[in-house]
Design a protein around this motif. Structure first.
Motif, PDB file in Angstrom:
ATOM      1  N   GLY A  29      42.878  46.281  89.867  1.00 16.64           N
ATOM      2  CA  GLY A  29      41.702  46.340  89.318  1.00 16.64           C
ATOM      3  C   GLY A  29      41.800  46.841  88.213  1.00 16.64           C
ATOM      4  O   GLY A  29      41.286  46.542  87.008  1.00 16.64           O
ATOM      5  N   ARG A  64      30.972  39.552  88.659  1.00 18.42           N
ATOM      6  CA  ARG A  64      30.486  40.169  89.885  1.00 18.42           C
ATOM      7  C   ARG A  64      29.487  39.292  90.633  1.00 18.42           C
ATOM      8  O   ARG A  64      29.292  39.114  91.661  1.00 18.42           O
ATOM      9  CB  ARG A  64      29.502  41.444  89.596  1.00 18.42           C
ATOM     10  CG  ARG A  64      28.897  42.206  90.872  1.00 18.42           C
ATOM     11  CD  ARG A  64      29.809  42.467  92.096  1.00 18.42           C
ATOM     12  NE  ARG A  64      28.873  42.850  92.979  1.00 18.42           N
ATOM     13  CZ  ARG A  64      28.425  44.115  93.203  1.00 18.42           C
ATOM     14  NH1 ARG A  64      29.117  45.142  92.452  1.00 18.42           N
ATOM     15  NH2 ARG A  64      27.770  44.538  94.431  1.00 18.42           N
ATOM     16  N   LEU A  69      34.549  38.619  92.238  1.00 17.47           N
ATOM     17  CA  LEU A  69      35.075  39.900  92.162  1.00 17.47           C
ATOM     18  C   LEU A  69      35.742  39.883  93.683  1.00 17.47           C
ATOM     19  O   LEU A  69      34.910  40.099  94.534  1.00 17.47           O
ATOM     20  CB  LEU A  69      34.090  40.956  91.680  1.00 17.47           C
ATOM     21  CG  LEU A  69      34.432  42.386  91.624  1.00 17.47           C
ATOM     22  CD1 LEU A  69      35.551  42.460  90.446  1.00 17.47           C
ATOM     23  CD2 LEU A  69      33.737  43.562  91.614  1.00 17.47           C
ATOM     24  N   PRO A  71      37.646  42.044  96.695  1.00 14.46           N
ATOM     25  CA  PRO A  71      37.729  43.370  97.159  1.00 14.46           C
ATOM     26  C   PRO A  71      38.968  44.052  96.675  1.00 14.46           C
ATOM     27  O   PRO A  71      39.048  45.223  96.634  1.00 14.46           O
ATOM     28  CB  PRO A  71      37.539  43.182  98.868  1.00 14.46           C
ATOM     29  CG  PRO A  71      36.855  41.676  99.047  1.00 14.46           C
ATOM     30  CD  PRO A  71      37.371  41.060  98.025  1.00 14.46           C
ATOM     31  N   ARG A  74      38.327  45.895  93.471  1.00 12.85           N
ATOM     32  CA  ARG A  74      37.066  46.671  93.258  1.00 12.85           C
ATOM     33  C   ARG A  74      37.445  48.160  93.227  1.00 12.85           C
ATOM     34  O   ARG A  74      37.096  48.984  92.471  1.00 12.85           O
ATOM     35  CB  ARG A  74      36.250  46.524  94.573  1.00 12.85           C
ATOM     36  CG  ARG A  74      35.482  45.228  94.486  1.00 12.85           C
ATOM     37  CD  ARG A  74      34.463  44.952  95.531  1.00 12.85           C
ATOM     38  NE  ARG A  74      33.748  43.679  95.442  1.00 12.85           N
ATOM     39  CZ  ARG A  74      32.738  43.384  96.262  1.00 12.85           C
ATOM     40  NH1 ARG A  74      32.444  44.061  97.265  1.00 12.85           N
ATOM     41  NH2 ARG A  74      32.387  42.086  95.988  1.00 12.85           N
ATOM     42  N   THR A  75      38.474  48.653  93.912  1.00  7.94           N
ATOM     43  CA  THR A  75      38.809  50.075  93.875  1.00  7.94           C
ATOM     44  C   THR A  75      39.212  50.417  92.446  1.00  7.94           C
ATOM     45  O   THR A  75      38.885  51.554  91.982  1.00  7.94           O
ATOM     46  CB  THR A  75      40.283  50.309  94.717  1.00  7.94           C
ATOM     47  OG1 THR A  75      39.765  49.994  96.181  1.00  7.94           O
ATOM     48  CG2 THR A  75      40.624  51.830  94.673  1.00  7.94           C
ATOM     49  N   THR A  77      38.544  48.718  89.541  1.00  9.33           N
ATOM     50  CA  THR A  77      37.386  48.692  88.820  1.00  9.33           C
ATOM     51  C   THR A  77      36.344  49.839  88.713  1.00  9.33           C
ATOM     52  O   THR A  77      35.744  50.372  87.721  1.00  9.33           O
ATOM     53  CB  THR A  77      36.653  47.321  88.690  1.00  9.33           C
ATOM     54  OG1 THR A  77      36.159  47.146  90.276  1.00  9.33           O
ATOM     55  CG2 THR A  77      37.371  46.139  88.453  1.00  9.33           C
ATOM     56  N   GLU A  78      36.144  50.218  89.858  1.00  4.30           N
ATOM     57  CA  GLU A  78      35.123  51.272  90.186  1.00  4.30           C
ATOM     58  C   GLU A  78      35.736  52.562  89.646  1.00  4.30           C
ATOM     59  O   GLU A  78      35.118  53.563  89.090  1.00  4.30           O
ATOM     60  CB  GLU A  78      34.774  51.491  91.633  1.00  4.30           C
ATOM     61  CG  GLU A  78      34.094  50.138  92.179  1.00  4.30           C
ATOM     62  CD  GLU A  78      33.865  50.335  93.725  1.00  4.30           C
ATOM     63  OE1 GLU A  78      34.740  51.303  94.374  1.00  4.30           O
ATOM     64  OE2 GLU A  78      33.056  49.529  94.195  1.00  4.30           O
ATOM     65  N   THR A 319      30.839  45.091  86.461  1.00  3.28           N
ATOM     66  CA  THR A 319      31.115  44.543  87.704  1.00  3.28           C
ATOM     67  C   THR A 319      30.219  45.148  88.921  1.00  3.28           C
ATOM     68  O   THR A 319      30.280  44.947  90.153  1.00  3.28           O
ATOM     69  CB  THR A 319      32.615  44.627  88.152  1.00  3.28           C
ATOM     70  OG1 THR A 319      33.096  46.259  88.038  1.00  3.28           O
ATOM     71  CG2 THR A 319      33.574  43.934  87.176  1.00  3.28           C
ATOM     72  N   GLY A 320      29.471  46.353  88.343  1.00  2.00           N
ATOM     73  CA  GLY A 320      28.679  47.044  89.310  1.00  2.00           C
ATOM     74  C   GLY A 320      27.118  46.828  89.311  1.00  2.00           C
ATOM     75  O   GLY A 320      26.557  47.410  89.882  1.00  2.00           O
TER      76      GLY A 320
END
Length: 356
Positions: A29, A64, A69, A71, A74-75, A77-78, A319-320
């Protein structure tokens, strides 16, 4: 392998340590975020009217909501969203010199202050009257009155976590994008109508347009003299970011304390910080820049790093975002953004004609 590495591997059965495992999960990410940020900055060099920050959040939303996106990313990007954003806000302070702001005329300083305070207070109040959520109203008020996406992010840090979401932040930034773009083209076209010379146009654009990149583009369409003034006036608005966040942080703490005193179930109520640490870092960098101890070549490199961090964070934020939620709340936010833009332009124009 070193002796220490062999010992560590033996203790974990050859498996990576928990810390290493976390960073391995974040790495895909983080790489994606970095690559997108670099691409947006590169595009911004050839299309100056397009803010890399805005482009990045749009790309994040597209990725997104198009189901692109994975999985595995995601860790990262978040994780990057809040941390890179806060680091970028801290470094943003190195672009501000109190001396440059104080070089403005007294009437221009009063105009900046009046525009920020009146736009912020009126927008926040009006949002509650038209049915926009309390958090979205607050974030739009911050973004439109101070400095766009950076102000939205900084203000979101003093709102209780259970009252804000990525959708609130994204909605506010979307409004900054929409109305900042409109102002970018509209204000220069109105120069003859409002009767301002180039210096006054620089003050008007710097005091009422939202994003720094939008200010630069709008003022450049007038003249080089307007551009110089507009950037300094815009920095004057950015200086007010920290005190405004501190003021709202104090109000939010009092509200949280009242909520806690009325609670009967004994459940803990999280109290937001009075001033987030990264905002204090922003203030410290303003002081450092104002002292003149940082060489110009270093400031140029830091400015590039700042833009990279903020752009990367905007992609992570995008992305969220869920477009379905934006569609449900977008109409009222558009109305509030239109009103806030009109308020900022009107207050600053009146200030120029009467004070500056």
């Amino acid at each position: 392998m070193s002796a220490n590495g062999a010992a560590a591997a033996a203790q974990t059965g050859g498996r990576p340590s928990p810390g290493q495992g976390v960073w391995r999960r974040r790495l895909p990410g983080l790489v994606l975020v970095a690559l997108v940020a670099l691409a947006c900055l590169w595009i911004g060099q050839f299309v100056p009217v397009v803010s890399p920050l805005i482009l990045a959040i749009v790309l994040g939303i597209v990725v997104r909501n198009a189901g692109l996106l994975r999985p595995v990313v995601r860790t990262g990007t978040e994780w990057s969203t809040k941390r890179l954003l806060r680091a970028g806000v801290v470094l943003l302070g190195l672009q501000l010199s109190v001396g440059e702001v104080l070089s403005l005329r007294p009437g221009e300083l009063v105009t900046i202050l009046a525009t920020v305070v009146i736009t912020f207070a009126t927008t926040w109040w009006l949002g509650s009257r038209i049915g926009t959520s309390r958090t979205t109203s607050l974030l739009i008020a911050a973004g439109f009155s101070i400095c766009g996406a950076s102000a939205v992010a900084a203000m979101s840090a003093v709102v209780p976590e259970d009252e804000t979401s990525d959708d609130d932040v994204a909605t506010s930034i979307a409004m900054v994008t929409l109305f900042g773009a409109l102002a970018l083209f509209l204000l220069p076209a109105l120069q003859g109508v409002v009767g301002l010379d180039d210096h006054q146009m620089g003050v008007w654009i710097g005091a009422s347009v939202h994003e720094v990149a939008q200010v630069v583009a709008a003022a450049s369409a007038v003249s080089a003299a307007a551009l110089t003034v507009a950037v300094v006036v815009k920095l004057g608005r950015v200086v007010l970011l920290a005190p405004m966040v501190a003021l709202v942080g104090g109000l939010e703490r009092r509200r949280a304390a009242r909520t806690a005193s009325r609670a009967d179930d004994g459940a803990p109520v999280r109290v937001p910080p009075l001033v987030p640490l990264f905002v204090l870092g922003f203030l410290a960098m303003v002081v450092v820049r104002s002292l003149g101890v940082v060489p110009e070549d270093v400031l140029e490199r830091v400015e590039l790093l700042t833009r990279f961090l903020l752009t990367a964070a905007m992609f992570g934020l995008g992305t969220g975002v869920h477009l379905a939620t934006l569609r449900r709340t977008g109409g009222r936010a558009v109305a509030l953004g239109a009103a806030s833009t009109l308020i900022a332009a009107t207050v600053s124009l009146v200030g120029i004609h009467t004070l500056a």
